[in-house]
Design a protein around this motif. Sequence first.
Motif, PDB file in Angstrom:
ATOM      1  N   THR A  60       0.839  -1.210   0.000  1.00  0.00           N
ATOM      2  CA  THR A  60       0.000   0.000   0.000  1.00  0.00           C
ATOM      3  C   THR A  60       0.868   1.252   0.000  1.00  0.00           C
ATOM      4  OG1 THR A  60      -1.796   1.203   1.084  1.00  0.00           O
ATOM      5  CG2 THR A  60      -0.232   0.141   2.530  1.00  0.00           C
ATOM      6  N   THR A  61       0.269   2.340  -0.509  1.00  0.00           N
ATOM      7  CA  THR A  61       0.977   3.628  -0.459  1.00  0.00           C
ATOM      8  C   THR A  61       0.415   4.512   0.651  1.00  0.00           C
ATOM      9  OG1 THR A  61      -0.537   4.689  -2.034  1.00  0.00           O
ATOM     10  CG2 THR A  61       1.398   3.573  -2.953  1.00  0.00           C
ATOM     11  N   ARG A  62      -0.564   3.991   1.417  1.00  0.00           N
ATOM     12  CA  ARG A  62      -1.063   4.850   2.504  1.00  0.00           C
ATOM     13  C   ARG A  62      -0.070   4.833   3.667  1.00  0.00           C
ATOM     14  NH1 ARG A  62      -2.176   2.052   6.854  1.00  0.00           N
ATOM     15  NH2 ARG A  62      -3.811   0.469   6.989  1.00  0.00           N
ATOM     16  N   PRO A  63      -0.087   5.913   4.480  1.00  0.00           N
ATOM     17  CA  PRO A  63       0.872   5.944   5.588  1.00  0.00           C
ATOM     18  C   PRO A  63       0.589   4.840   6.603  1.00  0.00           C
ATOM     19  CG  PRO A  63      -0.299   8.051   5.340  1.00  0.00           C
ATOM     20  CD  PRO A  63      -0.949   7.100   4.415  1.00  0.00           C
ATOM     21  N   LYS A  64       1.650   4.392   7.232  1.00  0.00           N
ATOM     22  CA  LYS A  64       1.554   3.335   8.243  1.00  0.00           C
ATOM     23  C   LYS A  64       0.846   3.890   9.478  1.00  0.00           C
ATOM     24  CE  LYS A  64       5.407   1.460  10.529  1.00  0.00           C
ATOM     25  NZ  LYS A  64       4.856   1.344  11.844  1.00  0.00           N
ATOM     26  N   GLY A  71       5.658  -5.351   6.661  1.00  0.00           N
ATOM     27  CA  GLY A  71       5.891  -6.752   6.294  1.00  0.00           C
ATOM     28  C   GLY A  71       4.943  -7.715   6.977  1.00  0.00           C
ATOM     29  N   LYS A  72       4.187  -7.202   7.958  1.00  0.00           N
ATOM     30  CA  LYS A  72       3.224  -8.077   8.638  1.00  0.00           C
ATOM     31  C   LYS A  72       1.807  -7.617   8.297  1.00  0.00           C
ATOM     32  CE  LYS A  72       2.165 -10.054  13.142  1.00  0.00           C
ATOM     33  NZ  LYS A  72       1.024  -9.265  13.676  1.00  0.00           N
ATOM     34  N   ASP A  73       1.557  -6.319   8.456  1.00  0.00           N
ATOM     35  CA  ASP A  73       0.241  -5.772   8.093  1.00  0.00           C
ATOM     36  C   ASP A  73       0.226  -5.397   6.613  1.00  0.00           C
ATOM     37  OD1 ASP A  73      -1.162  -5.604  10.763  1.00  0.00           O
ATOM     38  OD2 ASP A  73       0.738  -4.619  11.194  1.00  0.00           O
ATOM     39  N   TYR A  74       1.243  -4.746   6.170  1.00  0.00           N
ATOM     40  CA  TYR A  74       1.393  -4.312   4.773  1.00  0.00           C
ATOM     41  C   TYR A  74       2.873  -4.204   4.458  1.00  0.00           C
ATOM     42  CZ  TYR A  74      -3.484  -2.630   4.239  1.00  0.00           C
ATOM     43  OH  TYR A  74      -4.854  -2.537   4.132  1.00  0.00           O
ATOM     44  N   TYR A  75       3.156  -4.160   3.153  1.00  0.00           N
ATOM     45  CA  TYR A  75       4.450  -3.650   2.684  1.00  0.00           C
ATOM     46  C   TYR A  75       4.160  -2.194   2.318  1.00  0.00           C
ATOM     47  CZ  TYR A  75       5.338  -8.663   2.081  1.00  0.00           C
ATOM     48  OH  TYR A  75       5.465 -10.012   2.291  1.00  0.00           O
ATOM     49  N   PHE A  76       4.721  -1.262   3.066  1.00  0.00           N
ATOM     50  CA  PHE A  76       4.446   0.156   2.822  1.00  0.00           C
ATOM     51  C   PHE A  76       5.411   0.692   1.768  1.00  0.00           C
ATOM     52  CE2 PHE A  76       2.741  -0.779   7.003  1.00  0.00           C
ATOM     53  CZ  PHE A  76       1.487  -0.193   6.917  1.00  0.00           C
ATOM     54  N   LEU A  77       4.835   1.175   0.667  1.00  0.00           N
ATOM     55  CA  LEU A  77       5.655   1.630  -0.458  1.00  0.00           C
ATOM     56  C   LEU A  77       5.373   3.094  -0.765  1.00  0.00           C
ATOM     57  CD1 LEU A  77       5.093  -1.237  -3.093  1.00  0.00           C
ATOM     58  CD2 LEU A  77       6.816  -1.126  -1.298  1.00  0.00           C
ATOM     59  N   PHE A 102      -2.952   3.583  -3.175  1.00  0.00           N
ATOM     60  CA  PHE A 102      -2.946   2.327  -3.931  1.00  0.00           C
ATOM     61  C   PHE A 102      -2.761   1.139  -2.997  1.00  0.00           C
ATOM     62  CE2 PHE A 102      -1.849   5.587  -6.928  1.00  0.00           C
ATOM     63  CZ  PHE A 102      -2.453   5.179  -8.105  1.00  0.00           C
ATOM     64  N   TYR A 103      -3.421   0.042  -3.348  1.00  0.00           N
ATOM     65  CA  TYR A 103      -3.299  -1.212  -2.595  1.00  0.00           C
ATOM     66  C   TYR A 103      -3.182  -2.330  -3.623  1.00  0.00           C
ATOM     67  CZ  TYR A 103      -5.420   1.283   1.412  1.00  0.00           C
ATOM     68  OH  TYR A 103      -5.707   2.165   2.425  1.00  0.00           O
ATOM     69  N   GLY A 104      -2.310  -3.302  -3.397  1.00  0.00           N
ATOM     70  CA  GLY A 104      -2.190  -4.367  -4.379  1.00  0.00           C
ATOM     71  C   GLY A 104      -1.602  -5.640  -3.811  1.00  0.00           C
ATOM     72  N   THR A 105      -1.919  -6.745  -4.492  1.00  0.00           N
ATOM     73  CA  THR A 105      -1.439  -8.069  -4.093  1.00  0.00           C
ATOM     74  C   THR A 105      -0.358  -8.519  -5.067  1.00  0.00           C
ATOM     75  OG1 THR A 105      -3.700  -8.578  -3.407  1.00  0.00           O
ATOM     76  CG2 THR A 105      -2.185 -10.445  -3.644  1.00  0.00           C
ATOM     77  N   LEU A 106       0.789  -8.888  -4.529  1.00  0.00           N
ATOM     78  CA  LEU A 106       1.895  -9.337  -5.374  1.00  0.00           C
ATOM     79  C   LEU A 106       1.747 -10.819  -5.750  1.00  0.00           C
ATOM     80  CD1 LEU A 106       4.826  -7.786  -3.296  1.00  0.00           C
ATOM     81  CD2 LEU A 106       4.061  -6.992  -5.555  1.00  0.00           C
TER      82      LEU A 106
END
Length: 212
Positions: A60-64, A71-77, A102-106
């Motif tokens: 996701t690109t939203r702030p943590k 790496g546990k809840d999201y990969y913050f990018l 943005f949110y996405g599944t790798l």
Amino acid sequence: MGLVYHKPGNDTFQLKELLPGKLKEGKLIIFSAPSGAGKTTIVKYLLSVIPEISFSVSCTTRPKRENEIEGKDYYFLTEEEFKTKIKNREFIEYEEVYEGRFYGTLHSEIERLWSQGRHVVFDIDVKGGLNLKNQFRDRALAVFIAPPSLKDLEERLKNRNTESEETLKIRIQKADKEFSYAKDFDAVVINDNLEKAKTRAENLVRSFLRSE
Ligand code: 5GP
């Protein structure tokens, strides 16, 4: 003899490269809901009681948020990092869930968990959930978690204290639209009572995992 798999089209092949007990292609269990419907609580509960399933960590690109772990809840990018991954076709699905967020599944996330012999659980938005369901069909169980009402949803979001006035309004507007997609899911769980909703979701998942 290794595992024998039947691909759609009746093509039979063997998964020689796999260790016994590992799934090359496990199942997908998708939970979608308007934000604040209790989906994350239900998914966390399922992860604690069903050992065969693991959580797909999204980008996701939203702030943590304060209590979240990279790496546990999201990969913050950053948005740039996210867009590079879009360009490199690293996402199996992604959405601009909220404007500029943005949110996405790798692909690599699903493969990582399947290679560990796990079935994969998703906590993703309604569009993303239906996108995965369309790609994986019978290998995916898509569950819509519904709050009893929009009013109830608004209360929960307020109590959660993670939203500003503005993002609260945006989330409520989006929820209204998302309700109309509930009928396209395999099952709908109404979260009017959290304990009952957890049990209902657990039963759905266990019987899906038992099915062929
Ligand atoms: P939140 O910001 O509250 O963590 O998530 C906002 C919404 O984005 C939730 O509905 C959540 O399920 C969804 N979401 C999280 N990860 C993904 C993803 O990888 N893809 C899509 N399409 N939605 C996601």
